[in-house]
Design a protein around this motif. Structure first.
Motif, short mmCIF file in Angstrom:
data_model
loop_
_atom_site.label_atom_id
_atom_site.label_comp_id
_atom_site.label_asym_id
_atom_site.label_seq_id
_atom_site.Cartn_x
_atom_site.Cartn_y
_atom_site.Cartn_z
N THR A 127 28.95 -14.28 20.94
CA THR A 127 27.78 -15.16 21.03
C THR A 127 26.71 -14.64 21.98
N TYR A 128 27.11 -14.16 23.14
CA TYR A 128 26.13 -13.78 24.15
C TYR A 128 25.89 -12.27 24.25
N GLY A 129 26.86 -11.47 23.81
CA GLY A 129 26.70 -10.04 23.98
C GLY A 129 26.70 -9.22 22.71
N SER A 130 26.95 -9.87 21.58
CA SER A 130 27.09 -9.12 20.31
C SER A 130 28.02 -7.93 20.53
N GLN B 33 32.53 -15.67 23.64
CA GLN B 33 31.35 -15.35 24.44
C GLN B 33 30.88 -13.92 24.19
N SER C 258 35.17 -8.54 22.47
CA SER C 258 35.75 -9.66 21.73
C SER C 258 37.13 -9.30 21.21
#
Length: 173
Positions: free
Chosen positions: A147-150, A144, A155
């Motif tokens: 995918t959602y926050g770069s 996530q 991560s």
């Protein structure tokens, strides 16, 4: 004619978690492009390369649409940069994409599921499911964050939590 889109994809193969395969997906043609380079940069700013590589990048033959790079000792979130260069090493095109690679954690997680089939009473251990869910959440958080926050840092932090649990599995599972 120039590249109208300079891009690539990256993936791991089940059973080979240390290998990242890059596939060139550029659109268009450019006779000036004579070589490619791939950089795998970690959240800490270091570069991953195969053993024996003396540069911070991997040379990628222009004749090969894909390249397999054996450089991941564990799960990583990586900013992968591909450069398309001319004969004098001038960068003509560049593309950077953030990916997270979770095959080590996913493989371990599946192993826990297989163990449940062999040892069904393991689920009666009070901490087993809690720890298994923490591992699952860490994997999902890593995905996530990309995918959602770069967000390479969140991560990698999640992947490091998962790696710690795997390295210390006798304490958790």
């Amino acid at each position: 004619m120039a590249y109208s889109v300079a891009t690539f994809s990256a993936a791991q193969t089940i059973g080979l978690p240390s290998i990242v395969t890059l596939t060139d997906e550029h659109v268009g043609t450019d006779a000036a492009v004579t070589q490619r380079r791939a950089f795998l940069q970690t959240a800490a700013g270091t570069y991953l390369v195969p053993d024996g590589t003396t540069t911070d990048y991997v040379q990628w033959a222009l004749a090969s649409a894909s390249i397999s790079i054996d450089a991941l000792p564990q799960d990583y979130a990586l900013n992968i940069t591909v450069q398309w260069l001319n004969v004098t090493n001038d960068v003509l095109y560049t593309k950077t994409i953030l990916y997270d690679f979770t095959m080590y954690s996913e493989t371990f997680y599946y192993g826990l599921t297989q163990n449940q089939s062999s040892y069904p009473t393991i689920v009666n251990d009070t901490n087993y499911y809690t720890n298994k869910m923490i591992l699952r959440c860490s994997i999902d958080e890593a995905n996530q964050a990309v995918t959602y926050g770069s967000d390479i840092f969140s991560s990698q932090s999640a992947l490091d939590r998962a790696a710690y649990m795997i390295a210390n599995q006798s304490n958790y599972f």
